[in-house]
Design an enzyme around this catalytic site. Structure first.
Site, PDB file in Angstrom:
ATOM      1  N   ARG A   9       0.807  -1.220   0.000  1.00 25.14           N
ATOM      2  CA  ARG A   9       0.000   0.000   0.000  1.00 25.14           C
ATOM      3  C   ARG A   9       0.845   1.278   0.000  1.00 25.14           C
ATOM      4  NH1 ARG A   9      -5.189  -0.263   2.338  1.00 25.14           N
ATOM      5  NH2 ARG A   9      -4.413  -2.053   3.503  1.00 25.14           N
ATOM      6  N   TYR A  67     -14.612  -3.545   3.572  1.00 21.95           N
ATOM      7  CA  TYR A  67     -14.046  -3.087   4.864  1.00 21.95           C
ATOM      8  C   TYR A  67     -14.690  -1.803   5.392  1.00 21.95           C
ATOM      9  CZ  TYR A  67     -10.243  -5.726   2.623  1.00 21.95           C
ATOM     10  OH  TYR A  67      -9.514  -6.654   1.953  1.00 21.95           O
ATOM     11  N   CYS A  78     -26.042  -4.728  -8.140  1.00 23.06           N
ATOM     12  CA  CYS A  78     -27.298  -5.026  -7.452  1.00 23.06           C
ATOM     13  C   CYS A  78     -27.068  -5.511  -6.026  1.00 23.06           C
ATOM     14  CB  CYS A  78     -28.074  -6.049  -8.251  1.00 23.06           C
ATOM     15  SG  CYS A  78     -28.305  -5.476  -9.925  1.00 23.06           S
ATOM     16  N   GLU A  79     -26.503  -4.669  -5.210  1.00 18.46           N
ATOM     17  CA  GLU A  79     -26.303  -4.953  -3.782  1.00 18.46           C
ATOM     18  C   GLU A  79     -26.339  -3.620  -3.051  1.00 18.46           C
ATOM     19  OE1 GLU A  79     -23.824  -7.618  -2.053  1.00 18.46           O
ATOM     20  OE2 GLU A  79     -23.565  -8.891  -3.811  1.00 18.46           O
TER      21      GLU A  79
HETATM   22  N1  LLP Z   1       3.279  -9.090   3.633  1.00 20.85           N
HETATM   23  C1  LLP Z   1       2.307  -9.947   4.005  1.00 20.85           C
HETATM   24  C2  LLP Z   1       2.676 -11.241   4.564  1.00 20.85           C
HETATM   25  C3  LLP Z   1       0.963  -9.576   3.845  1.00 20.85           C
HETATM   26  O1  LLP Z   1       0.005 -10.409   4.223  1.00 20.85           O
HETATM   27  C4  LLP Z   1       0.646  -8.307   3.294  1.00 20.85           C
HETATM   28  C5  LLP Z   1      -0.740  -7.898   3.083  1.00 20.85           C
HETATM   29  C6  LLP Z   1       1.698  -7.452   2.909  1.00 20.85           C
HETATM   30  C7  LLP Z   1       3.013  -7.878   3.104  1.00 20.85           C
HETATM   31  C8  LLP Z   1       1.475  -6.094   2.324  1.00 20.85           C
HETATM   32  O2  LLP Z   1       0.816  -5.267   3.217  1.00 20.85           O
HETATM   33  P1  LLP Z   1       0.674  -3.685   2.930  1.00 20.85           P
HETATM   34  O3  LLP Z   1       2.061  -3.076   2.993  1.00 20.85           O
HETATM   35  O4  LLP Z   1       0.064  -3.508   1.594  1.00 20.85           O
HETATM   36  O5  LLP Z   1      -0.198  -3.207   4.024  1.00 20.85           O
HETATM   37  N2  LLP Z   1      -7.107  -6.019   0.910  1.00 20.85           N
HETATM   38  C9  LLP Z   1      -6.814  -5.280   2.116  1.00 20.85           C
HETATM   39  C10 LLP Z   1      -5.391  -5.437   2.554  1.00 20.85           C
HETATM   40  C11 LLP Z   1      -4.983  -6.891   2.748  1.00 20.85           C
HETATM   41  C12 LLP Z   1      -3.548  -7.038   3.122  1.00 20.85           C
HETATM   42  C13 LLP Z   1      -3.118  -8.457   3.025  1.00 20.85           C
HETATM   43  N3  LLP Z   1      -1.745  -8.681   3.332  1.00 20.85           N
HETATM   44  C14 LLP Z   1      -7.177  -3.801   1.897  1.00 20.85           C
HETATM   45  O6  LLP Z   1      -7.665  -3.462   0.831  1.00 20.85           O
HETATM   46  O7  LLP Z   1      -7.024  -2.995   2.798  1.00 20.85           O
END
Ligand code: LLP
Length: 409
Positions: free
Chosen positions: A274, A314, A341-342
Site C-alpha cells: 500500500r 471493509y 445489485c447490492e
Molecule cells: N506481507 C504480508 C505477509 C501480507 O500479508 C501483506 C498484506 C503485505 C506484506 C502487504 O501489506 P501492505 O504493505 O500492503 O499493508 N485487501 C486489504 C489489505 C490486505 C492485506 C493483506 N496482506 C485492503 O484493501 O485494505
C-alpha cells in the site's frame, strides 16, 4: 508531493487533465501516476537508508505487469503469495534473489515452482509445510532456504479484517511453536533456516504496534540463538486516506529498527504494498444518473464494487474528487453508489459537494493498492482498463476486458 491533484481547480494526473483522460478512454478506468509511484518508492528507500533493506513490493496489492516492470527498474524485489504472482514478478524481470514467497496455504506445485525459480526465501507458516518442503528438497537433492513466520501476538490498530498478528489468527507460529520448530529444522539436512518473518496487519499508521512486534521478534531471536541471515518485517505501513488520518512516520519506524538491529548482522526485508502504490492511482468514473428520493440524492456512478471492493468489504472510505472545483455547491444527503445489485455497493455519503450533474466525471482517490487487484467480474461486467500517466503522456497498461472474452467464458 502529490502528483494527482487539483491544479487551478481542475483535477490532473501529473500534467494531464483528468477530463482529457476521461474523454479519451472509456470509463470507468484506473489511472496511475508514474511520478507518484517513483516518489513513494524512493521515499520508502530513503527513510530506511541507514538499514539498507531488501524492498520486496507486495504484489498482491497491485500486480499490473507494467507497474511491476517500473518497480523492477527502481530496484524493487517482490513479495509473492501464489504461483501467478511469482510468474508475474519473474516476467517483470525481478531477480529471484529479491523474491520472497509468503502465504499459509502454498500448494506442492507452488513450492516446486518457488524452488525451480530459486527464490530468496520461502516463508513457511506451519510444521507440515516444512515437512513437505523437506520431502521435496530431499527428492531433488537440493538445500532450500526457508524462513519461519512468527505470530507475535501483537495486533496492529487497524481494520479487524486486515489485522494478522493476533494469536487467534491463522498466520504464523506462536512463540513456543516457533522455538520447537527451529529445533526440528536444525536436524533437517536439506533445509537452511535463514529467516524469521513477521507481518502484523495492513494500514497501520502508528509505530507503536511495530515497536511491540520488534520486541517480540527480539525475544524469539535471543531464545533460539540463531543468527538469522534475514529478518523479514513484512509490510503494513499505512497511508492517509483522509485529512484526519496521517500516514505512518517511516523515520520513526526506521529509528526503532536501528535500535533493534544493535548487535545483529542480519539483513532486513520489507514487503510494502500500500505505501508504494496506494496513493498513485485514481478510479475515474462517470455519473450515469442522479436519482432523487425523498431523503437522499443518489449519485449513480458507472464504477461499482466489482471495480473497487474496499468500501463494501471493509467500510473503507475513498475520497471522491470532482474534476472541476467550482464555487457552486450541492447540499443534501448525497450518496455516491455503483450500479451493482447490492446495497453494499456504495462509496460515500456527503452532505456538501461541488455542483455536479449527470454525465460529469469524478475520481475516487487512493485506489492504487487493493483496487484493481481485488476487482471481479461480478454482475458479468468486464475488468476495466488501467492507464498510466508519465509527465504529459498517457498510455494503456491494461486493456479493458472485451465483451467477447466476458461472454464466452
Ligand atoms: N506481507 C504480508 C505477509 C501480507 O500479508 C501483506 C498484506 C503485505 C506484506 C502487504 O501489506 P501492505 O504493505 O500492503 O499493508 N485487501 C486489504 C489489505 C490486505 C492485506 C493483506 N496482506 C485492503 O484493501 O485494505
Amino acid at each position: 508531493m502529490n502528483y494527482i491533484r487539483l491544479r487551478k481547480n481542475n483535477l490532473c494526473v501529473e500534467n494531464v487533465s483528468a477530463q482529457k483522460l476521461a474523454k479519451k478512454y472509456r470509463t470507468p478506468f484506473y489511472c496511475y501516476s508514474l511520478a507518484q509511484l517513483k516518489n513513494n518508492y524512493f521515499t520508502f528507500k530513503n527513510a530506511f537508508k541507514s538499514i539498507k533493506p531488501v524492498v520486496c513490493f507486495s504484489v498482491k496489492s497491485n500486480s499490473n505487469i507494467a507497474i511491476l516492470k517500473e518497480l523492477k527498474k527502481m530496484g524493487s524485489g517482490a513479495d509473492v503469495v501464489s504461483i501467478g504472482e511469482l510468474l508475474k514478478a519473474k516476467k517483470a524481470g525481478i531477480n529471484s534473489q529479491k523474491i520472497v514467497f509468503s502465504g499459509i496455504g502454498k500448494t506442492e506445485d507452488e513450492i516446486r515452482m518457488a524452488i525451480k525459480k530459486r527464490v530468496l526465501l520461502i516463508n513457511v507458516e506451519s510444521e507440515n509445510e516444512v515437512n513437505l518442503i523437506n520431502k521435496i528438497s530431499k527428492k531433488i537433492s537440493k538445500k532450500i532456504s526457508i524462513g519461519i513466520r512468527l505470530n507475535p501476538n501483537v495486533t496492529g490498530k487497524t481494520h479487524r479484517k486486515i489485522s494478522t498478528g493476533g494469536k487467534n489468527e491463522k498466520f504464523g507460529l506462536s512463540y513456543n511453536d516457533f522455538i520447537v520448530l527451529c529445533e526440528k529444522i536444525k536436524k533437517m539436512k536439506n533445509l537452511n533456516l535463514e529467516g524469521i518473518s513477521v507481518h502484523i496487519g495492513s494500514q497501520i499508521t502508528n509505530v507503536i504496534p511495530f515497536k511491540k512486534m520488534l520486541s517480540v521478534v527480539n525475544k524469539v531471536i535471543n531464545k533460539t540463538k540463531i543468527n538469522f541471515r534475514f529478518i523479514d518485517l513484512g509490510g503494513g505501513m499505512g497511508i492517509s486516506y483522509s485529512k484526519k488520518e496521517k500516514e505512518i512516520n517511516l523515520k520513526k519506524y526506521a529509528k526503532l529498527i536501528q535500535k533493534f538491529m544493535k548487535n545483529k548482522n542480519s539483513k532486513i526485508i520489507f514487503e510494502p504494498g500500500r505505501f508504494i502504490i496506494g496513493n498513485a492511482a485514481i478510479l475515474i468514473t462517470k455519473i450515469i444518473y442522479i436519482k432523487k428520493s425523498n431523503k437522499k440524492n443518489f449519485i449513480i456512478l458507472d464504477a461499482g464494487m466489482n471495480n473497487l471492493m474496499r468500501p463494501a468489504l471493509y467500510g473503507a472510505h475513498h475520497q471522491i474528487i470532482p474534476f472541476k472545483k467550482t464555487k457552486k455547491i450541492l447540499r443534501g444527503n448525497l450518496e455516491f453508489v455503483g450500479p451493482v445489485c447490492e446495497s453494499s455497493d456504495k462509496f460515500s455519503n456527503e452532505k456538501i459537494f461541488t455542483k455536479i450533474k449527470e454525465g460529469d466525471y469524478v475520481g475516487l482517490a487512493n485506489v492504487g493498492a487493493y483496487g484493481m487487484s481485488l476487482s471481479s467480474n461480478y454482475n458479468t461486467r468486464p475488468i476495466i482498463a488501467e492507464i498510466m500517466v508519465n509527465g504529459s503522456k498517457d498510455k494503456i497498461i491494461r486493456k479493458r476486458q472485451t465483451l467477447e472474452s466476458l461472454v464466452n467464458n
